[in-house]
Write a protein that holds these residues in place. Structure first.
Motif, PDB file in Angstrom:
ATOM      1  N   MET A 190      27.202   7.938  20.204  1.00  7.13           N
ATOM      2  CA  MET A 190      26.698   8.278  21.534  1.00  7.13           C
ATOM      3  C   MET A 190      27.677   9.154  22.296  1.00  7.13           C
ATOM      4  SD  MET A 190      23.676   7.261  21.772  1.00  7.13           S
ATOM      5  CE  MET A 190      23.535   7.753  23.499  1.00  7.13           C
ATOM      6  N   ALA A 191      28.970   8.863  22.173  1.00  2.90           N
ATOM      7  CA  ALA A 191      29.967   9.701  22.841  1.00  2.90           C
ATOM      8  C   ALA A 191      29.961  11.107  22.262  1.00  2.90           C
ATOM      9  CB  ALA A 191      31.349   9.066  22.700  1.00  2.90           C
ATOM     10  N   GLY A 192      29.932  11.197  20.928  1.00  2.00           N
ATOM     11  CA  GLY A 192      29.926  12.515  20.308  1.00  2.00           C
ATOM     12  C   GLY A 192      28.697  13.318  20.675  1.00  2.00           C
ATOM     13  N   LYS A 193      27.539  12.670  20.680  1.00  2.00           N
ATOM     14  CA  LYS A 193      26.289  13.352  21.028  1.00  2.00           C
ATOM     15  C   LYS A 193      26.362  13.913  22.449  1.00  2.00           C
ATOM     16  CE  LYS A 193      21.267  12.606  20.603  1.00  2.00           C
ATOM     17  NZ  LYS A 193      20.775  12.995  21.915  1.00  2.00           N
ATOM     18  N   ARG A 194      26.857  13.118  23.384  1.00  2.00           N
ATOM     19  CA  ARG A 194      26.939  13.571  24.772  1.00  2.00           C
ATOM     20  C   ARG A 194      27.990  14.670  24.945  1.00  2.00           C
ATOM     21  NH1 ARG A 194      27.406   8.422  28.538  1.00  2.00           N
ATOM     22  NH2 ARG A 194      27.542  10.093  30.112  1.00  2.00           N
ATOM     23  N   LEU A 195      29.088  14.568  24.224  1.00  2.00           N
ATOM     24  CA  LEU A 195      30.114  15.625  24.293  1.00  2.00           C
ATOM     25  C   LEU A 195      29.560  16.947  23.774  1.00  2.00           C
ATOM     26  CD1 LEU A 195      33.194  13.598  23.000  1.00  2.00           C
ATOM     27  CD2 LEU A 195      33.001  14.627  25.273  1.00  2.00           C
ATOM     28  N   ILE A 196      28.826  16.882  22.657  1.00  2.00           N
ATOM     29  CA  ILE A 196      28.275  18.099  22.053  1.00  2.00           C
ATOM     30  C   ILE A 196      27.202  18.702  22.945  1.00  2.00           C
ATOM     31  CG2 ILE A 196      26.952  19.004  20.102  1.00  2.00           C
ATOM     32  CD1 ILE A 196      28.360  16.735  18.428  1.00  2.00           C
TER      33      ILE A 196
END
Length: 413
Positions: free
Chosen positions: A373-379
């Motif tokens: 979830m963190a990676g998805k939001r960062l991207i």
């Protein structure tokens, strides 16, 4: 009011038909599918459905009564033989000719099959793409039997996991030097290779299939490129898919790794649109085609708006998933062009972060929902993050999400 015809009753076609009604279309909608079943979910076919843990009714995207209630004319078991873009007609396999005002092609993708010269036409050799495939393979999965999986992509690995969990002797061969060669890093491949071998799968990389042999028309043996032989009871082939563009090609539509559409889903022919696995669309200065449920739904809904003269620019936000044994893999972004992979572990799960320079491109998260979830939001937010920050186990991922967005990613071909 416009009659909108949709060819292809999969995830994209069903989503498009439903969105047309949500957006206020009151004209006729015809949804045409080759399979005898109403639209259903495909991902569970290689997992819970094939194991008999998911009944058919729960596989359906919507109850069959929904289509009648919404005034959607659902034609199942019907193949479209030809499109006449000038006359705006479809030739159906039951002999009818169907007129349309606007047409959407959501024909999906078809599996690449083994050629007959390699034994692909023997009984007991299967692909796994649709409900009929799963129904044929299901009875074959019995403890003690021997199955060969050809192809080390996600479909092959998921099938191997199902068979191994059921007590079969599983051999998986991958012609490339490693599994997941086209879609994931060596680090992710290492993780899943270890996982499958721990469950008893005989996983052979760099091993091509020379031919399948049989007796009385039924497969019994596989000969590999190194001349070794494997006795088998059945074979599952998972060597990829190709966009189903036969109708579009015959109708003269422009193709480019699928049916070429613009950012609103319009094809090269007036009044014809496309969405889902069969369509390629503009993305970051080039073109892309995505094979995923989220893309099928999101792009189909954007196309529905365009068909009603409410066009929106479709902006893909790629994400995918795969379930193997007790591991849930969640993928955000696309790793194409990465030059570094950073591994992050927190004691519960593990994630692989793909960077090009200091720009985060994608994340593979194994049992790590927080990292995903963190990676998805960062991207998706274009938020700044460096490889060093991700590699540091003390970095608070939630704090990274509170940063200001970075400049847009440069266009790539």
């Amino acid at each position: 009011m416009h009659h909108i015809a949709i060819v292809g009753a999969g995830q994209a076609g069903a989503a498009l038909a439903a969105k047309l009604r949500t957006l206020g279309h009151r004209g006729r909608i015809t949804l045409i599918g080759e399979e005898p079943a109403a639209p259903y979910q495909r991902p569970p076919l290689s997992k819970k459905y094939m194991l008999g843990e998911l009944p058919l009714e729960r596989l359906m995207l919507r109850p069959e009564a929904y289509y009648a209630e919404q005034g959607i004319d659902l034609l199942t078991g019907i193949r479209v033989g030809a499109i006449d873009p000038a006359a705006r007609t479809l030739k159906l396999s039951d002999g009818r000719q169907l007129e349309y005002d606007r047409l959407a092609l959501t024909t999906g993708a078809v599996p690449i099959r083994l050629p007959a010269a390699l034994g692909g036409e023997l009984d007991g050799v299967y692909c796994l793409r649709n409900l009929a495939d799963a129904d044929h393979i299901g009875p074959e999965i019995r403890p003690g039997r021997r199955v060969l999986i050809v192809g080390g992509g996600y479909i092959g690995l998921e099938a191997a996991a199902v068979a191994a969990q059921r007590g079969l002797a599983v051999t998986l061969v991958e012609q490339a030097p490693r599994i997941l060669a086209r879609v994931a890093s060596a680090e992710t491949a290492d993780y899943f290779r270890t996982l499958h071998r721990a469950h008893g799968v005989d996983l052979r990389e760099g091993a091509g299939l020379a031919r399948l042999e049989g007796a009385a028309g039924r497969v019994t043996r596989a000969v590999l490129s190194d001349d070794s032989a494997i006795a088998v009871d059945f074979v599952i082939v998972g060597i990829g898919v190709r966009p189903d563009t036969a109708l579009a090609e015959a109708a003269g539509l422009v193709l480019d790794n699928g049916i070429a559409v613009d950012a609103a889903g319009r094809s090269s022919a007036p009044g014809i649109f496309a969405a889902g696995d069969c369509a390629s669309f503009p993305w970051r200065g080039g073109r892309i085609r995505l094979e995923s449920v989220p893309n099928a739904i999101d792009q189909a809904e954007a196309v529905a708006a365009a068909m009603l003269d409410q066009p929106v620019t479709y902006e893909a936000r790629p994400w995918f998933w795969s379930d193997q044994y007790d591991v849930k893999l969640q993928i955000a972004g696309l790793n194409t062009g990465h030059d570094r992979v950073v591994i992050r572990e927190d004691g519960r799960g593990r994630s692989h972060w793909y960077f090009r320079g200091d720009r985060l491109l994608a994340v593979d998260a194994m049992n790590d929902a927080r990292g995903y979830m963190a990676g998805k939001r960062l991207i998706e937010g274009g938020l700044p993050v460096t490889p060093a920050e991700i590699a540091d186990p003390g970095t608070d991922l939630a704090a990274l999400l509170r940063r200001t967005a970075s400049p847009p990613a440069p266009a790539v071909a």
